[in-house]
Design a protein around this motif. Structure first.
Motif, PDB file in Angstrom:
ATOM      1  N   ARG A  42     -38.276  73.205  57.439  1.00 60.73           N
ATOM      2  CA  ARG A  42     -37.100  72.327  57.311  1.00 60.73           C
ATOM      3  C   ARG A  42     -36.177  72.431  58.514  1.00 60.73           C
ATOM      4  NH1 ARG A  42     -37.528  72.830  51.617  1.00 60.73           N
ATOM      5  NH2 ARG A  42     -36.336  74.754  51.591  1.00 60.73           N
ATOM      6  N   ALA A  43     -36.370  73.414  59.363  1.00 59.33           N
ATOM      7  CA  ALA A  43     -35.566  73.523  60.594  1.00 59.33           C
ATOM      8  C   ALA A  43     -35.712  72.268  61.453  1.00 59.33           C
ATOM      9  CB  ALA A  43     -35.993  74.750  61.398  1.00 59.33           C
ATOM     10  N   ASP A  45     -35.322  69.331  60.616  1.00 68.61           N
ATOM     11  CA  ASP A  45     -34.293  68.336  60.293  1.00 68.61           C
ATOM     12  C   ASP A  45     -32.918  68.723  60.831  1.00 68.61           C
ATOM     13  OD1 ASP A  45     -36.165  66.872  58.849  1.00 68.61           O
ATOM     14  OD2 ASP A  45     -35.862  68.133  57.066  1.00 68.61           O
ATOM     15  N   ASP A  46     -32.794  69.947  61.330  1.00 68.02           N
ATOM     16  CA  ASP A  46     -31.510  70.429  61.846  1.00 68.02           C
ATOM     17  C   ASP A  46     -31.307  69.870  63.257  1.00 68.02           C
ATOM     18  OD1 ASP A  46     -29.456  71.954  62.963  1.00 68.02           O
ATOM     19  OD2 ASP A  46     -30.000  73.726  61.774  1.00 68.02           O
ATOM     20  N   PRO A  47     -30.135  69.286  63.546  1.00 59.58           N
ATOM     21  CA  PRO A  47     -29.908  68.765  64.901  1.00 59.58           C
ATOM     22  C   PRO A  47     -30.104  69.846  65.976  1.00 59.58           C
ATOM     23  CG  PRO A  47     -28.141  68.109  63.423  1.00 59.58           C
ATOM     24  CD  PRO A  47     -29.020  69.038  62.642  1.00 59.58           C
ATOM     25  N   ALA A  48     -29.950  71.112  65.582  1.00 59.68           N
ATOM     26  CA  ALA A  48     -30.158  72.202  66.548  1.00 59.68           C
ATOM     27  C   ALA A  48     -31.595  72.220  67.066  1.00 59.68           C
ATOM     28  CB  ALA A  48     -29.824  73.548  65.904  1.00 59.68           C
ATOM     29  N   PHE A  49     -32.532  71.720  66.256  1.00 55.19           N
ATOM     30  CA  PHE A  49     -33.944  71.715  66.674  1.00 55.19           C
ATOM     31  C   PHE A  49     -34.127  70.813  67.899  1.00 55.19           C
ATOM     32  CE2 PHE A  49     -38.373  70.176  66.425  1.00 55.19           C
ATOM     33  CZ  PHE A  49     -39.043  71.396  66.413  1.00 55.19           C
ATOM     34  N   LYS A  51     -31.934  70.026  70.003  1.00 49.07           N
ATOM     35  CA  LYS A  51     -31.252  70.662  71.158  1.00 49.07           C
ATOM     36  C   LYS A  51     -32.129  71.748  71.764  1.00 49.07           C
ATOM     37  CE  LYS A  51     -26.460  69.861  69.907  1.00 49.07           C
ATOM     38  NZ  LYS A  51     -25.516  70.419  68.969  1.00 49.07           N
ATOM     39  N   ARG A  52     -32.844  72.486  70.920  1.00 44.08           N
ATOM     40  CA  ARG A  52     -33.720  73.556  71.445  1.00 44.08           C
ATOM     41  C   ARG A  52     -34.811  72.949  72.329  1.00 44.08           C
ATOM     42  NH1 ARG A  52     -35.340  76.788  66.133  1.00 44.08           N
ATOM     43  NH2 ARG A  52     -36.330  78.384  67.425  1.00 44.08           N
ATOM     44  N   VAL A 140     -33.796  82.460  56.661  1.00 44.21           N
ATOM     45  CA  VAL A 140     -33.849  81.007  56.813  1.00 44.21           C
ATOM     46  C   VAL A 140     -33.598  80.430  55.431  1.00 44.21           C
ATOM     47  CG1 VAL A 140     -35.210  79.033  57.577  1.00 44.21           C
ATOM     48  CG2 VAL A 140     -35.612  81.280  58.599  1.00 44.21           C
ATOM     49  N   GLU A 141     -32.492  79.711  55.306  1.00 39.37           N
ATOM     50  CA  GLU A 141     -32.026  79.269  53.996  1.00 39.37           C
ATOM     51  C   GLU A 141     -31.977  80.497  53.079  1.00 39.37           C
ATOM     52  OE1 GLU A 141     -34.558  75.971  52.935  1.00 39.37           O
ATOM     53  OE2 GLU A 141     -33.721  74.718  54.502  1.00 39.37           O
TER      54      GLU A 141
END
Ligand SMILES: CC(C)(COP(=O)(O)OP(=O)(O)OC[C@H]1O[C@@H](n2cnc3c(N)ncnc32)[C@H](O)[C@@H]1OP(=O)(O)O)[C@@H](O)C(=O)NCCC(=O)NCCS
Length: 168
Positions: A42-43, A45-49, A51-52, A140-141
């Motif tokens: 599910r990471a 879906d995180d906008p941080a993904f 960016k990485r 994670v979660e």
């Protein structure tokens, strides 16, 4: 089979996300529980993904023109993401990506590379000469996942050029 490499492009975003999820669901699921894999995947879906991927040096590996895997280098000396689509597993896609990033990092002056390797990737990195240093547990979660910090000393830059003239 030939693996070719190029830098990540914004248009690769969907394919790379699909590879991330498929490799966790189909490969890492041998070593982690279903609940752990779901939280891990599910990471994506995180906008941080995003960016990485875009904020670091990201290479994609292609087989017959199709993106088969990807690797991101965080800063000068940390491998952050390394994922290969199950369809292309054990065909040296990750090897080709790591060969390139080790050479590139060494040419830029890095003395070593480290990675927080999943239990799935640990044998891959061990075979490349990465040495386990420390066991970690990340949250994670609501799931706890184990990984291992591994480190490899890069070969000295022996291209004979004075330091100032080396590839930067
Ligand atoms: C780990 C991973 C990146 C390896 O990618 P790959 O392209 O299949 O790896 P390669 O074909 O380059 O493997 C080279 C060698 O590493 C070792 N290796 C790779 N995967 C392995 C595994 N699952 N178990 C044991 N050894 C493995 C083998 O010695 C292999 O050589 P061989 O196939 O001739 O025996 C891939 O399995 C993956 O995406 N895993 C799930 C996601 C993950 O955990 N990512 C790492 C986050 S740090």
């Amino acid at each position: 089979m030939t693996v070719s490499l190029r830098p990540y492009l914004p248009s690769d975003a969907q394919r790379v996300a699909d590879i991330f999820v498929a490799s966790i669901e189909e490969i890492a699921s041998e070593d982690y529980s279903a609940a752990q894999c779901e939280a891990w995947a599910r990471a994506v879906d995180d906008p941080a993904f995003a960016k990485r991927l875009a904020g670091n040096l990201t290479l994609v590996g292609l087989v017959d023109g199709e993106v088969a895997g990807f690797l991101t280098l965080k800063g000068a000396d940390v491998i952050d993401l390394l994922y290969v689509h199950p369809q292309f597993s054990r065909q040296k896609v990750a090897t080709t990506l790591c060969d390139a990033i080790e050479k590139l990092s060494g040419a830029r002056g890095a003395k070593q590379l480290s990675v927080d390797a999943s239990d799935t990737a640990q044998p891959f990195f061990a075979r490349r000469g990465y040495v386990p240093e420390r066991r970690n547990t990340i949250v994670v979660e609501d799931q706890w996942l184990g990984n291992t910090t591994m480190r490899k000393t890069l070969a000295a830059n022996d291209d004979g050029a004075p330091a100032g003239r080396r590839l930067q």
